[in-house]
Design a protein around this motif. Sequence first.
Motif, short mmCIF file in Angstrom:
data_model
loop_
_atom_site.label_atom_id
_atom_site.label_comp_id
_atom_site.label_asym_id
_atom_site.label_seq_id
_atom_site.Cartn_x
_atom_site.Cartn_y
_atom_site.Cartn_z
N LEU A 150 -58.09 -22.13 15.93
CA LEU A 150 -57.03 -22.07 16.94
C LEU A 150 -56.96 -23.35 17.75
N MET A 151 -58.07 -24.03 17.93
CA MET A 151 -58.06 -25.33 18.61
C MET A 151 -57.20 -26.32 17.84
N PHE A 154 -53.34 -24.95 18.27
CA PHE A 154 -52.68 -24.96 19.58
C PHE A 154 -53.32 -26.00 20.49
N TYR A 157 -55.27 -24.78 23.61
CA TYR A 157 -56.19 -23.65 23.42
C TYR A 157 -57.44 -23.77 24.29
N ARG A 158 -57.91 -24.98 24.54
CA ARG A 158 -59.08 -25.14 25.40
C ARG A 158 -58.79 -24.62 26.82
N THR A 160 -56.76 -22.25 27.47
CA THR A 160 -56.75 -20.79 27.35
C THR A 160 -58.17 -20.23 27.40
N GLU A 176 -55.88 -14.47 24.80
CA GLU A 176 -55.34 -15.23 23.66
C GLU A 176 -54.09 -14.56 23.09
N ARG A 179 -50.92 -15.23 24.95
CA ARG A 179 -50.37 -16.58 24.81
C ARG A 179 -49.90 -16.90 23.40
N TYR A 180 -50.63 -16.38 22.40
CA TYR A 180 -50.36 -16.81 21.02
C TYR A 180 -50.04 -15.67 20.06
N ASP A 183 -55.59 -13.85 18.08
CA ASP A 183 -56.83 -14.17 18.78
C ASP A 183 -57.88 -14.61 17.78
N HIS A 184 -58.98 -15.18 18.30
CA HIS A 184 -59.98 -15.77 17.42
C HIS A 184 -60.75 -14.72 16.61
#
Length: 280
Positions: A150-151, A154, A157-158, A160, A176, A179-180, A183-184
């Motif tokens: 995700l880094m 986006f 992302y950091r 977030t 997450e 926003r997106y 999620d991870h």
Amino acid sequence: MAKLILAEVIEKTLKGITIPARPQVLLNLQNELGKSDPDPRVIVRLVSGDVGLSAAMLKTVNSPFFGLSRKISSVAQAMSLLGIKAAGQIVTGLVLKAAVGGKTPSLERFWERAEKVAGIAYYIASTIPRGPLDDAYCFGLFHDVGIPILMQRFPDYRQTLALAEKDDTQPSTAVENERYATDHATIGYLVAKCWFLPEAICNGIFYHHDPSVFDDKDSFNPQAMTLIAINAIAEYFHDEYFLTRTNYRGETIDSRVLGHLGLQDDEYSDLREDLSKLFK
């Protein structure tokens, strides 16, 4: 408990996100491990044939977490001491690291933490009756693999992650998703499935931020629950010891984690003391 991941969720999640391909060395390794009688010599040749991978494996198994009485100098020795399955899962985790920016400077801190958490998880598994030694290290290294992916996808992302860290009212995955729309944990699950990892690891990754799994023991994979519980302690100890801060997620599920693993308070205190000694 949360619903199982659905096909439409997978399709939505993967828009604009690339899941790293399973490397050939891992494909060959899994083919051998999948046989009824895998040949250790074949596995040793596969790992030894990759200089970087074999060096990473030796560095890993010679760390204090594995409790070896002497340093080892060959993949064959590692295979003999750890067993085929455990060694194979360790290699799987190391291959993953290499495939997802293992040498990228911006991800150094992420992988440094992941390696320590994985080592702590392996040690914890070694102290528990019938602990999942085969999977503990791999799960520890793999469970947050969605974060570097995700880094890369986006740019913010950091930020977030920092926001989620300050929000103690909900898991980071909820922030997450706001926003997106993913999620991870979901991304990590998809990587694990695409790489044909054991179901317990896949499910554990998907639910490792969902403490409700400990309230639904009859319908959830018990091995996945054990991996989640071990990893929760590993993360909690890592953050407290190395970052000198409390991992609030560990605090909120401590009692259920310890209950699942059958650890009394005094046993947990002894475990924490033993872990502290490893780093002195």
